[in-house]
Design an enzyme around this catalytic site. Structure first.
Site, PDB file in Angstrom:
ATOM      1  N   PRO A 131       0.798  -1.230   0.000  1.00  0.00           N
ATOM      2  CA  PRO A 131       0.000   0.000   0.000  1.00  0.00           C
ATOM      3  C   PRO A 131       0.831   1.280   0.000  1.00  0.00           C
ATOM      4  CG  PRO A 131      -0.213  -1.157   2.103  1.00  0.00           C
ATOM      5  CD  PRO A 131       0.467  -2.086   1.157  1.00  0.00           C
ATOM      6  N   HIS A 188     -39.986  47.593   4.477  1.00  0.00           N
ATOM      7  CA  HIS A 188     -40.120  47.539   5.946  1.00  0.00           C
ATOM      8  C   HIS A 188     -41.374  46.768   6.354  1.00  0.00           C
ATOM      9  CE1 HIS A 188     -36.951  50.623   6.405  1.00  0.00           C
ATOM     10  NE2 HIS A 188     -37.517  51.162   5.334  1.00  0.00           N
ATOM     11  N   SER A 318     -50.984  19.431   8.315  1.00  0.00           N
ATOM     12  CA  SER A 318     -51.230  19.344   9.755  1.00  0.00           C
ATOM     13  C   SER A 318     -51.832  17.998  10.108  1.00  0.00           C
ATOM     14  CB  SER A 318     -52.180  20.461  10.195  1.00  0.00           C
ATOM     15  OG  SER A 318     -52.549  20.314  11.553  1.00  0.00           O
ATOM     16  N   LYS A 324     -55.330  21.863   5.932  1.00  0.00           N
ATOM     17  CA  LYS A 324     -54.222  22.821   5.983  1.00  0.00           C
ATOM     18  C   LYS A 324     -53.093  22.351   5.071  1.00  0.00           C
ATOM     19  CE  LYS A 324     -51.613  25.515   9.382  1.00  0.00           C
ATOM     20  NZ  LYS A 324     -50.233  25.392   8.914  1.00  0.00           N
ATOM     21  N   GLU A 331     -39.955  25.825   3.010  1.00  0.00           N
ATOM     22  CA  GLU A 331     -39.435  25.560   4.348  1.00  0.00           C
ATOM     23  C   GLU A 331     -38.218  24.631   4.286  1.00  0.00           C
ATOM     24  OE1 GLU A 331     -42.849  24.175   6.479  1.00  0.00           O
ATOM     25  OE2 GLU A 331     -43.683  26.195   6.703  1.00  0.00           O
TER      26      GLU A 331
END
Length: 466
Positions: A131, A188, A318, A324, A331
């Site tokens: 090796p 903003h 959910s 939902k 995400e």
């Protein structure tokens, strides 16, 4: 009953190695010493190790430094490693000796044992192929590991460039498709003047385009290879032509213009090219997080949020609220971006840890750079195909927000002055009326003039007082 282990010997003595393992004593010591996490060598690094060891064997054979049959056997075994045939025989933890010596020796031992097998000798014999003496001829872990990190980073860079291109084209197409969809702008997180959804998306497309350019500019630094520098950069124990020939072989095999490092002392002691790469990936992650957070806000609702856009419905959102649906791809992207930002900091810290002649955090740098490249590539493609391509505008909701926006008073400032226009806006807010209703009631504009002056489609670009 067959023995489950064989005994191998290295410079420190005897070591028991699993009978069917292609690795040897040094790899086994590393497994025994460093098993602190579930993280193992990135597959891309195994591929690069195989490619470098194959090129080195063939060059050493051509230079007369290895017997032809040994060079050929090593080349074949290393080629099998590069093809992924022996991935299961790379068991060492990412958290290990900082030079990555254990990964280099793992490759040397697997290739040597496989080469000996090809030549009719048993695993663990180290004869006729050793090796260190043969597989590692003209090399050191100190130049091999930086080389395979840069090589694998550069190969994977092309995938990310392509994936960013997919996302850029997706956003650009959607910007064109929704060029006429009027909406209210926000600064903003407060109402601002009107714009179109196409204009907003075009900004996101440009962010991705710029990120792609940053990533592409990292290619040149990754194309400098440390191979041939051996222990420190001096090239001790290697043939004068070895580095050039190995680099040329890798360039030919990958069709990437790899070249010898301009200064091999720098190439071994520093990992600035990886720090630069992670800087570009950090910028990319920042852009993806901003875009994803914006799209998530624009899609918020569907009844009580902004709801200016509708995202593809992909899965229930959910376990308790029936019906939902959540913005799952966005995400996911935000979480990936956070991970990559953390990896960029990790590599920055790792890049500083190159005391004197050798960086001692190479395995961690390899893990973080390759993991970030792969994560971002897959995420950009998913974001494009499973989210952006399916975005739709809710034009009725957008028109409602525009009409209620106080910022519609902005064009009046050119006609009646800033202060008077501001008072009209505050009156509209206080009385819960639209700007249109107030300016007509106050006699500032007729209904016909209000339709013309307060037309949001006339507020989408530069204008002069007329």
């Amino acid at each position: 009953m067959a023995e489950s282990h064989r005994v191998e010997t290295d410079s420190m003595g005897d070591v028991k190695v699993p009978q069917d393992a292609y690795w040897g004593a040094q790899t086994q010591r590393a497994v025994d010493n460093f098993s602190v996490s579930p993280l193992r060598i990135p597959v891309a690094l195994i591929r690069a190790l195989g490619q470098v060891k194959q090129a080195a064997a063939l060059v050493n054979g051509a230079l007369g430094l290895l017997e032809p049959k040994i060079a050929q056997a090593i080349g074949q075994a290393a080629g099998e490693v590069a093809e992924g045939k022996w991935d299961a025989h790379f068991p060492i933890d990412v958290f290990q000796t900082g030079s990555g010596t254990s990964w280099n020796m793992n490759a040397n031992e697997v290739i040597a044992n496989r080469a000996n097998e090809l030549l009719g000798a048993p695993r663990g014999s180290k004869k006729p192929v050793h090796p260190n003496d043969h597989v590692n001829r003209g090399q050191s872990s100190n130049d091999v590991i930086p080389t395979v990190i840069s090589l694998s980073n550069r190969v994977r860079l092309d995938r990310l460039v392509e994936s960013l291109g997919v996302l850029h084209r997706s956003l650009s197409r959607k910007a064109t498709e929704l060029a006429g969809a009027l909406k209210i702008g926000r600064t903003h997180l407060q109402d601002a003047v009107p714009m179109t959804l196409g204009q907003e998306l075009s900004g996101y497309a440009r962010q991705v385009e710029k990120a792609r350019g940053l990533v592409m500019r990292c290619a040149a630094g990754l194309e400098e290879l440390a191979i041939g520098g051996t222990a420190l950069g001096t090239g001790i124990n290697t043939h004068p032509e070895f580095a050039r020939r190995v680099t040329e072989a890798l360039a030919q095999a990958t069709r990437i213009p790899f070249r010898e490092a301009t200064n091999k002392f720098e190439a071994i002691a520093a990992r600035d090219s990886q720090v630069e790469l992670m800087g570009a990936l950090n910028s990319t992650a920042v852009a993806l997080m901003k875009i994803s957070n914006d799209l998530r806000l624009l899609a918020s609702g569907p009844r009580t949020g902004l709801a200016e856009i509708v995202l593809p419905s992909l899965q229930p959102g959910s376990s308790i609220m029936p019906g939902k649906v959540n913005p799952v791809i966005l995400e996911m992207t935000i979480q990936v971006a956070a991970r990559v930002m953390g990896s960029a900091l990790t590599v920055s810290i790792a890049g500083q840890n190159g005391p004197l002649e050798l960086n001692m955090m190479l395995p961690l740098i390899a893990w973080e750079t390759l993991g970030s490249l792969e994560l971002l590539s897959r995420t950009c493609e998913a974001l494009a195909v499973r989210c952006v391509d399916g975005i739709q505008a809710d034009e009725a909701r957008s028109r409602e927000w525009i009409e209620r926006s106080l910022a519609l008073v902005t064009p009046l400032a050119l006609k009646i002055g800033y202060d008077r226009a501001a008072k009209l806006a505050q009156k509209a807010l206080k009385e819960n009326r639209t700007v249109r209703e107030v300016v007509i009631a106050e006699g500032v504009l007729t209904a016909e003039e209000a339709d013309r002056v307060l037309d949001p489609s006339t507020m989408l670009g530069p204008s002069v007082e007329g």
